[in-house]
Design a protein around this motif. Structure first.
Motif, PDB file in Angstrom:
ATOM      1  N   ASP A 101       0.610  -1.209  -0.123  1.00 15.79           N
ATOM      2  CA  ASP A 101      -0.090  -0.129   0.034  1.00 15.79           C
ATOM      3  C   ASP A 101       0.612   1.349  -0.241  1.00 15.79           C
ATOM      4  OD1 ASP A 101      -2.271  -1.686   0.013  1.00 15.79           O
ATOM      5  OD2 ASP A 101      -3.044  -0.532   1.903  1.00 15.79           O
ATOM      6  N   LEU A 102       1.961   1.454   0.723  1.00 14.63           N
ATOM      7  CA  LEU A 102       2.645   2.638   1.076  1.00 14.63           C
ATOM      8  C   LEU A 102       3.947   2.470   0.433  1.00 14.63           C
ATOM      9  CD1 LEU A 102       1.386   2.954   4.610  1.00 14.63           C
ATOM     10  CD2 LEU A 102       0.505   3.763   2.739  1.00 14.63           C
ATOM     11  N   GLU A 103       4.516   1.620  -0.198  1.00 10.67           N
ATOM     12  CA  GLU A 103       5.751   1.640  -0.753  1.00 10.67           C
ATOM     13  C   GLU A 103       6.051   3.039  -1.675  1.00 10.67           C
ATOM     14  OE1 GLU A 103       8.999   1.318  -4.074  1.00 10.67           O
ATOM     15  OE2 GLU A 103       6.699   1.113  -4.558  1.00 10.67           O
ATOM     16  N   GLY A 104       7.193   3.681  -1.209  1.00 14.73           N
ATOM     17  CA  GLY A 104       7.504   4.933  -2.123  1.00 14.73           C
ATOM     18  C   GLY A 104       6.850   6.273  -1.300  1.00 14.73           C
ATOM     19  N   LYS A 105       5.857   5.918  -0.425  1.00 13.20           N
ATOM     20  CA  LYS A 105       5.267   7.112   0.253  1.00 13.20           C
ATOM     21  C   LYS A 105       5.529   7.263   1.784  1.00 13.20           C
ATOM     22  CE  LYS A 105       0.595   6.422  -2.152  1.00 13.20           C
ATOM     23  NZ  LYS A 105      -0.698   5.983  -1.845  1.00 13.20           N
ATOM     24  N   ILE A 106       6.252   6.215   2.252  1.00 14.62           N
ATOM     25  CA  ILE A 106       6.987   6.217   3.580  1.00 14.62           C
ATOM     26  C   ILE A 106       8.608   5.707   3.659  1.00 14.62           C
ATOM     27  CG2 ILE A 106       4.666   5.756   4.814  1.00 14.62           C
ATOM     28  CD1 ILE A 106       5.687   2.884   5.303  1.00 14.62           C
ATOM     29  N   ALA A 107       9.245   6.301   4.708  1.00 13.12           N
ATOM     30  CA  ALA A 107      10.591   6.159   4.551  1.00 13.12           C
ATOM     31  C   ALA A 107      11.046   4.735   5.229  1.00 13.12           C
ATOM     32  CB  ALA A 107      11.464   6.825   5.786  1.00 13.12           C
ATOM     33  N   GLY A 108      10.210   4.065   5.955  1.00 11.52           N
ATOM     34  CA  GLY A 108      10.538   2.475   6.214  1.00 11.52           C
ATOM     35  C   GLY A 108       9.393   1.705   7.019  1.00 11.52           C
ATOM     36  N   ILE A 109       9.786   0.486   7.097  1.00 14.69           N
ATOM     37  CA  ILE A 109       8.976  -0.567   7.754  1.00 14.69           C
ATOM     38  C   ILE A 109       9.655  -1.306   8.622  1.00 14.69           C
ATOM     39  CG2 ILE A 109       7.114  -2.347   7.364  1.00 14.69           C
ATOM     40  CD1 ILE A 109       6.755  -1.257   4.423  1.00 14.69           C
ATOM     41  N   VAL A 110       9.357  -1.074   9.811  1.00 11.43           N
ATOM     42  CA  VAL A 110       9.970  -2.337  10.710  1.00 11.43           C
ATOM     43  C   VAL A 110       9.335  -3.841  10.730  1.00 11.43           C
ATOM     44  CG1 VAL A 110      10.474  -2.696  13.127  1.00 11.43           C
ATOM     45  CG2 VAL A 110      10.687  -0.828  12.327  1.00 11.43           C
ATOM     46  N   ASP A 111       9.878  -4.942  10.390  1.00  6.50           N
ATOM     47  CA  ASP A 111       9.154  -5.968   9.933  1.00  6.50           C
ATOM     48  C   ASP A 111       9.421  -7.000  11.088  1.00  6.50           C
ATOM     49  OD1 ASP A 111       8.384  -8.279   8.883  1.00  6.50           O
ATOM     50  OD2 ASP A 111       9.614  -8.532   7.099  1.00  6.50           O
ATOM     51  N   ASP A 112       8.531  -7.502  11.652  1.00 11.26           N
ATOM     52  CA  ASP A 112       8.791  -8.262  12.840  1.00 11.26           C
ATOM     53  C   ASP A 112       7.763  -9.398  12.645  1.00 11.26           C
ATOM     54  OD1 ASP A 112       9.548  -8.995  15.451  1.00 11.26           O
ATOM     55  OD2 ASP A 112       7.916  -8.538  16.504  1.00 11.26           O
ATOM     56  N   GLY A 113       7.451  -9.787  11.577  1.00  9.35           N
ATOM     57  CA  GLY A 113       6.764 -10.810  11.122  1.00  9.35           C
ATOM     58  C   GLY A 113       5.261 -10.543  11.238  1.00  9.35           C
ATOM     59  N   PRO A 114       4.356 -11.578  11.009  1.00  5.39           N
ATOM     60  CA  PRO A 114       2.810 -11.378  10.907  1.00  5.39           C
ATOM     61  C   PRO A 114       2.526 -11.126  12.601  1.00  5.39           C
ATOM     62  CG  PRO A 114       3.272 -13.596   9.842  1.00  5.39           C
ATOM     63  CD  PRO A 114       4.514 -13.096  10.551  1.00  5.39           C
ATOM     64  N   THR A 115       1.371 -10.355  12.610  1.00  6.51           N
ATOM     65  CA  THR A 115       0.719  -9.882  13.637  1.00  6.51           C
ATOM     66  C   THR A 115      -0.037 -11.240  14.281  1.00  6.51           C
ATOM     67  OG1 THR A 115      -1.387  -9.321  12.708  1.00  6.51           O
ATOM     68  CG2 THR A 115       0.400  -7.595  13.148  1.00  6.51           C
ATOM     69  N   GLN A 116      -0.277 -11.116  15.528  1.00  7.28           N
ATOM     70  CA  GLN A 116      -0.767 -12.259  16.262  1.00  7.28           C
ATOM     71  C   GLN A 116      -2.267 -12.131  16.552  1.00  7.28           C
ATOM     72  OE1 GLN A 116       1.949 -10.779  18.182  1.00  7.28           O
ATOM     73  NE2 GLN A 116       3.157 -11.916  16.698  1.00  7.28           N
ATOM     74  N   VAL A 117      -2.942 -10.995  16.653  1.00  4.90           N
ATOM     75  CA  VAL A 117      -4.300 -11.018  16.887  1.00  4.90           C
ATOM     76  C   VAL A 117      -5.243 -10.837  15.570  1.00  4.90           C
ATOM     77  CG1 VAL A 117      -5.979  -9.518  18.222  1.00  4.90           C
ATOM     78  CG2 VAL A 117      -3.960 -10.160  19.369  1.00  4.90           C
ATOM     79  N   GLY A 118      -4.633  -9.624  14.935  1.00  2.00           N
ATOM     80  CA  GLY A 118      -5.507  -9.706  13.370  1.00  2.00           C
ATOM     81  C   GLY A 118      -6.299  -8.426  13.388  1.00  2.00           C
ATOM     82  N   VAL A 119      -7.355  -8.276  14.535  1.00  2.00           N
ATOM     83  CA  VAL A 119      -8.249  -7.338  14.529  1.00  2.00           C
ATOM     84  C   VAL A 119      -7.707  -6.075  15.708  1.00  2.00           C
ATOM     85  CG1 VAL A 119     -10.461  -8.563  14.069  1.00  2.00           C
ATOM     86  CG2 VAL A 119      -9.608  -8.360  16.353  1.00  2.00           C
TER      87      VAL A 119
END
Length: 337
Positions: free
Chosen positions: A158-176
């Motif tokens: 969604d946001l590639e090129g619009k923000i400086a970075g993403i901290v990747d810590d894997g998939p979320t646990q809860v979802g909602v």
């Protein structure tokens, strides 16, 4: 166009430095990925609205690493609020408080005298905020109105090129997303159902809670995200399938001249027609809540899918939050035989 960098947890010092420069950094929580900016930097916060395409009267959650950080801005913290903080922080619960005059800009609050605060369970993000030494705004890191992101890949999409970075810590646990409770009024009021259930909150407070059911008017500023505008919607029309109606829904789907997405929980006994594609939500409401946004995003990337049939659950416990999100993605449309 910005180059959006992916940061691993060991690189969060660099990500914190970008936040201090006024850049936007997406971050993980136990619920969904958030889009972070220094909450005390008005220009940076305005860029969050631009990156998401978010309406400016939709207030932002302020994400903190400690209660002490929250208390720099919030005031009138009741005994009930202290009980909730003790029992559910860090975790997927957001609390709305009155704020001290002049501490947060109208860009954060939507012009209100209140703000919503959350301390996430995710240790990487709490450390990110500690290193930045400022609270960060934390709306979901997606294009406004689209399904919320539960992986770094969703954010990048969604946001590639619009923000400086993403901290990747894997998939979320809860979802909602988190439950939001208004603690700025005499009696606590649930503004948005979420991962912490009404029953869990009532057990701690030893009192019955009300849920805000009113429709937010066109000229009214909501106290919390998700109360006014359409959310979580893929391009295809979602139809909610209630218990006992799957046979009829699949028969209808088989007759359609277009491709149909099927988001179903507990596949036992169901045969999927050839023109349909399956996304398994899991065996129960907990797994379905975890997988809901991933499923909506999965089909949103498939332009041949014109309808999505999705499992409905009883509106009790976690099912309240699940159905809140699913109804919004469907525009309250149910499959009718």
């Amino acid at each position: 166009m910005l180059i959006t960098k992916i940061y691993k947890p060991a690189e969060i010092k660099q990500a914190a430095g970008e936040l201090n420069k006024g850049e936007l950094i997406a971050f993980p929580t136990e619920t969904v990925y958030g889009l972070g900016a220094d909450a005390t930097n008005e220009l940076a916060v305005k860029r969050v609205y631009l990156a998401k395409g978010r309406p400016s009267d939709n207030p932002l959650i302020v994400t903190v690493s400690s209660t002490e950080m929250m208390e720099q801005f919030a005031t009138d913290i009741s005994e009930d609020a202290k009980k909730l903080i003790k029992n559910f922080w860090p975790g997927p619960l957001t609390l709305v408080f009155n704020i001290k005059p002049g501490t947060l800009s109208k860009t954060v609050t939507g012009g209100l005298k209140t703000a919503a605060f959350r301390m996430p369970q995710n240790e990487v993000t709490r450390r990110l905020i500690e290193l930045a030494q400022v609270p960060i705004v934390g709306p979901s890191a997606n294009s406004s109105g689209k399904p919320s992101p539960t992986t770094a890949e969703h954010v990048y999409h969604d946001l590639e090129g619009k923000i400086a970075g993403i901290v990747d810590d894997g998939p979320t646990q809860v979802g909602v997303e988190s439950t939001i409770i208004d603690m700025s009024t005499d009696k606590p009021l649930i503004l948005r159902p979420g991962a912490v259930t009404v029953e869990e909150i009532e057990a701690v407070l030893q009192k019955q809670l009300n849920t805000d059911q009113h429709k937010v008017g066109a000229d009214e500023t909501p106290k919390a995200p998700g109360m006014k505008y359409k959310h979580y919607a893929p391009d295809a029309q979602v139809l909610i399938v209630e218990e006992g109606k799957w046979d009829a829904a699949l028969t209808w789907a088989k007759k359609q001249p277009v491709s149909i997405g099927i988001m179903v929980s507990n596949m036992q006994g169901k045969t999927i027609p050839e023109n349909c594609e399956l996304f398994d939500l899991g065996d129960d409401v907990k797994q379905a809540s975890h997988n809901l946004f991933a499923g909506l995003r999965y089909f949103d990337d498939k332009k041949d899918i014109k309808w999505i049939l999705a499992t409905g659950f009883a509106e009790e416990g976690l099912g309240i939050a699940y159905m809140n999100r699913l109804k919004k993605s469907a525009g309250d449309q149910f499959f009718v035989d």
